[in-house]
Design a protein around this motif. Structure first.
Motif, mmCIF file in Angstrom:
data_model
loop_
_atom_site.group_PDB
_atom_site.id
_atom_site.type_symbol
_atom_site.label_atom_id
_atom_site.label_comp_id
_atom_site.label_asym_id
_atom_site.label_seq_id
_atom_site.Cartn_x
_atom_site.Cartn_y
_atom_site.Cartn_z
ATOM 1 N N VAL A 10 43.725 56.043 29.793
ATOM 2 C CA VAL A 10 44.739 56.572 30.701
ATOM 3 C C VAL A 10 45.445 55.420 31.406
ATOM 4 N N LEU A 11 44.654 54.430 31.806
ATOM 5 C CA LEU A 11 45.239 53.262 32.456
ATOM 6 C C LEU A 11 46.222 52.555 31.527
ATOM 7 N N LEU A 12 45.831 52.428 30.269
ATOM 8 C CA LEU A 12 46.679 51.726 29.299
ATOM 9 C C LEU A 12 47.919 52.539 28.924
ATOM 10 N N SER A 13 47.948 53.799 29.298
ATOM 11 C CA SER A 13 49.131 54.603 28.982
ATOM 12 C C SER A 13 50.300 54.246 29.890
ATOM 13 N N ASN A 14 50.037 53.481 30.934
ATOM 14 C CA ASN A 14 51.131 52.980 31.769
ATOM 15 C C ASN A 14 51.954 51.974 30.972
ATOM 16 N N ARG A 15 53.262 52.170 30.994
ATOM 17 C CA ARG A 15 54.110 51.277 30.200
ATOM 18 C C ARG A 15 54.361 49.948 30.913
ATOM 19 N N LYS A 16 54.482 50.016 32.238
ATOM 20 C CA LYS A 16 54.719 48.768 32.953
ATOM 21 C C LYS A 16 53.406 47.995 33.084
ATOM 22 N N ILE A 17 53.468 46.720 32.717
ATOM 23 C CA ILE A 17 52.267 45.893 32.754
ATOM 24 C C ILE A 17 51.750 45.765 34.181
ATOM 25 N N SER A 18 52.669 45.740 35.150
ATOM 26 C CA SER A 18 52.235 45.617 36.537
ATOM 27 C C SER A 18 51.403 46.833 36.949
ATOM 28 N N SER A 19 51.687 48.000 36.392
ATOM 29 C CA SER A 19 50.888 49.190 36.677
ATOM 30 C C SER A 19 49.486 49.046 36.100
ATOM 31 N N ARG A 20 49.422 48.508 34.871
ATOM 32 C CA ARG A 20 48.110 48.325 34.250
ATOM 33 C C ARG A 20 47.284 47.314 35.038
ATOM 34 N N LEU A 21 47.947 46.226 35.437
ATOM 35 C CA LEU A 21 47.235 45.195 36.191
ATOM 36 C C LEU A 21 46.748 45.760 37.519
ATOM 37 N N ALA A 22 47.599 46.560 38.167
ATOM 38 C CA ALA A 22 47.213 47.187 39.436
ATOM 39 C C ALA A 22 45.961 48.028 39.225
ATOM 40 N N GLY A 23 45.952 48.800 38.161
ATOM 41 C CA GLY A 23 44.796 49.629 37.860
ATOM 42 C C GLY A 23 43.550 48.809 37.622
ATOM 43 N N PHE A 24 43.710 47.697 36.921
ATOM 44 C CA PHE A 24 42.563 46.829 36.650
ATOM 45 C C PHE A 24 42.012 46.241 37.935
ATOM 46 N N LEU A 25 42.898 45.810 38.820
ATOM 47 C CA LEU A 25 42.455 45.232 40.091
ATOM 48 C C LEU A 25 41.699 46.272 40.923
ATOM 49 N N VAL A 26 42.202 47.488 40.938
ATOM 50 C CA VAL A 26 41.523 48.558 41.671
ATOM 51 C C VAL A 26 40.135 48.792 41.080
ATOM 52 N N LEU A 27 40.078 48.789 39.758
ATOM 53 C CA LEU A 27 38.794 48.989 39.076
ATOM 54 C C LEU A 27 37.814 47.884 39.431
ATOM 55 N N LEU A 28 38.319 46.652 39.456
ATOM 56 C CA LEU A 28 37.479 45.522 39.838
ATOM 57 C C LEU A 28 36.934 45.728 41.251
ATOM 58 N N CYS A 29 37.810 46.127 42.156
ATOM 59 C CA CYS A 29 37.392 46.371 43.540
ATOM 60 C C CYS A 29 36.284 47.412 43.582
ATOM 61 N N SER A 30 36.475 48.497 42.832
ATOM 62 C CA SER A 30 35.496 49.583 42.848
ATOM 63 C C SER A 30 34.126 49.114 42.385
ATOM 64 N N ARG A 31 34.132 48.285 41.357
ATOM 65 C CA ARG A 31 32.855 47.834 40.814
ATOM 66 C C ARG A 31 32.204 46.785 41.697
ATOM 67 N N PHE A 32 33.035 46.005 42.388
ATOM 68 C CA PHE A 32 32.512 44.863 43.132
ATOM 69 C C PHE A 32 32.238 45.168 44.595
ATOM 70 N N ALA A 33 32.803 46.285 45.096
ATOM 71 C CA ALA A 33 32.809 46.541 46.531
ATOM 72 C C ALA A 33 31.420 46.473 47.159
ATOM 73 N N SER A 34 30.418 46.941 46.422
ATOM 74 C CA SER A 34 29.088 47.051 47.017
ATOM 75 C C SER A 34 28.308 45.748 46.956
ATOM 76 N N VAL A 35 28.810 44.781 46.227
ATOM 77 C CA VAL A 35 28.101 43.508 46.115
ATOM 78 C C VAL A 35 28.766 42.466 47.018
ATOM 79 N N ASP A 36 28.042 42.027 48.007
ATOM 80 C CA ASP A 36 28.580 41.124 49.015
ATOM 81 C C ASP A 36 29.286 39.899 48.457
#
Lengths: 270, 270
Positions: free
Chosen positions: A156-182
């Motif tokens: 679904v993330l890759l269905s975004n045509r603008k690369i900036s949208s995909r990158l935004a999604g990736f950054l959010v995903l990174l935050c979600s995975r990393f948030a709990s680790v100090d």
DNA sequence: CGATTTCGTTGACAGCTGTCAATGATCCCT
DNA sequence: AGGGATCATTGACAGCTGTCAACGAAATCG
């Protein structure tokens, strides 16, 4: 035993196994729900392995002799096409499992994106244990279901045509995975800082584009005020909500809980 | 019981169950490897359901009360984004399973892309059976692993920037899945004919584009001589290898075996 | 049979990305 | 500190897709 790291001299096998067990199931590991007994059996068959960045753990099309679990670092799951293009279909973080059980070769290779440590379980013995340990079987099933969901979310993330949208999604995903680790997310007055753990080239292969477009997307997001580029691998996230909204999927539950986690951490640290 | 179709008058429950069992595991079903005993238990708990095109089987974000298996027709697995866009992350054909076991809600909805019949197993009873039938548990695990592989292959397909490449990949995939079923692929002297079982709109949502681009891609492939458009849902595939090469993944084992299957069918029919 | 609706197709134009090329920055090794 | 290699960035241009708009075909319904 599961790590090549130095251990205090005089540590006997028992403490070694205990350490292995601990490390293999640290954090949000896929195996954190199995019984102590099963964990011990896993620890006993665990073969540690250290991978340098770029090294291959499992070759494409090859039937692997072991099933693995990431202890540290990041692995990439990728495919090389006949025309030479490479595409990354997923990243493996600490606690993630890889390799296939029971049936044949995987069509994807597993390589270290950074220096990494993995825990390798001989496939036959792992399968044997699976047959006798329903809790492990269950944990594995849940783990694969999670992977399937992640893969579909990624589509679904890759269905975004603008690369900036995909990158935004990736950054959010990174935050979600990393948030709990100090150590992976550093709070700041004007946002929070994360490390982008892979190169621009890997990022391009992951988002289905080229490094030039990745660069443009980063700077476009910076111009929009969502992020600030502190260095090639350091990003200050100013507005997670803004990033999330650029993926078209708006303010989801995942974003809400991410913001809650960060808020509580901010409060805890003063 | 698994189908609402007319049965010969006088058929008793036993023959009904037998028929259910047969239909639920017809073709390359995910459950074709389970023991007869397990199959009987499945057949006993099966609730038939008929879906009209466009009808929703499982709503997005909802915890479904049952696990399903497709008997006929095609279902789509999709997500609706906050901005209204829709994206299809997979299609479910005859024999495919859907719905989640053990854990919570799926982030994707399951809808009928065509009129369809499904076999619905109450989730609790299915999970209960899973705990006591290792063969079913194993079959489910393998099924999900296959789905995961398909999802990742699909990601690689979607990494093609040209829509015509994605469409070519989709057509090849259709051929691979349909090749072994007589009624779905009709041999012809200059190639073989397949049915494209979904609308242009669904195709666009599946390939991450719009109907206009789908149309252009179809006609571009026709101009190149790879296919011939016989009708909105009928395509004559002239050169599978050419189609496959457009995906960047060239002549794979899958293509080779597809060609072998078609060749043997051609020989068998004269 | 005709009217309406839906679906597929085609054209024109703007926007974004891929490609090629060149420059700047950083790291590593000696 | 110097030199080379790798990586990130920026610019220019072509190609493809998204969008908007109009048209044609087919199915549906009265």
């Amino acid at each position: 035993m599961c790590s090549h790291e130095q251990r205090p001299q005089g540590a006997d096998m028992t403490s070694g196994v205990g350490q292995t067990s601990h490390r293999c199931h640290a954090g949000s590991s896929a195996l954190s729900d199995v019984k102590a007994e099963t964990r011990a059996a896993l620890a006993a068959m665990c073969r540690p392995r250290r991978l340098g960045a770029g090294q291959t753990a499992i070759h494409e099309g090859e039937t692997s002799d072991y099933v693995g679990c990431v202890l540290s670092g990041i692995l990439r799951l990728q495919k090389t096409l006949a025309d030479g293009r490479q595409h990354i279909v997923g990243l493996l973080f600490e606690g993630d499992m890889f390799g296939r059980v029971f049936d044949g070769a995987s069509d994807f290779s597993v390589e270290a994106a950074t220096d990494a440590e993995v825990c390798a379980f001989p496939r036959r013995r792992f399968e044997e244990l699976l047959s006798h340990a329903p809790d492990l079987d269950r944990a594995l099933l849940m783990n694969i279901l999670t992977e399937l969901d992640r893969a579909r979310d990624w589509m679904v993330l890759l269905s975004n045509r603008k690369i900036s949208s995909r990158l935004a999604g990736f950054l959010v995903l990174l935050c979600s995975r990393f948030a709990s680790v100090d150590r992976l997310v550093e709070l700041r007055p004007d946002g929070f800082e994360i490390r982008v753990p892979i190169s621009r080239t890997d990022l391009a292969h992951l988002l289905g584009t080229r490094t030039e477009s990745i660069s443009r997307a980063f700077h476009w997001l910076e111009d929009e005020g969502d992020i600030e580029i502190l260095g090639p691998d350091r990003v200050l996230v100013r507005d997670v909500s803004a990033l999330a909204s650029r993926t078209g999927d708006g303010e989801t539950d995942a974003i809400a809980s991410l913001k809650a986690v960060l808020a509580s951490r901010r409060q805890a640290s003063g």
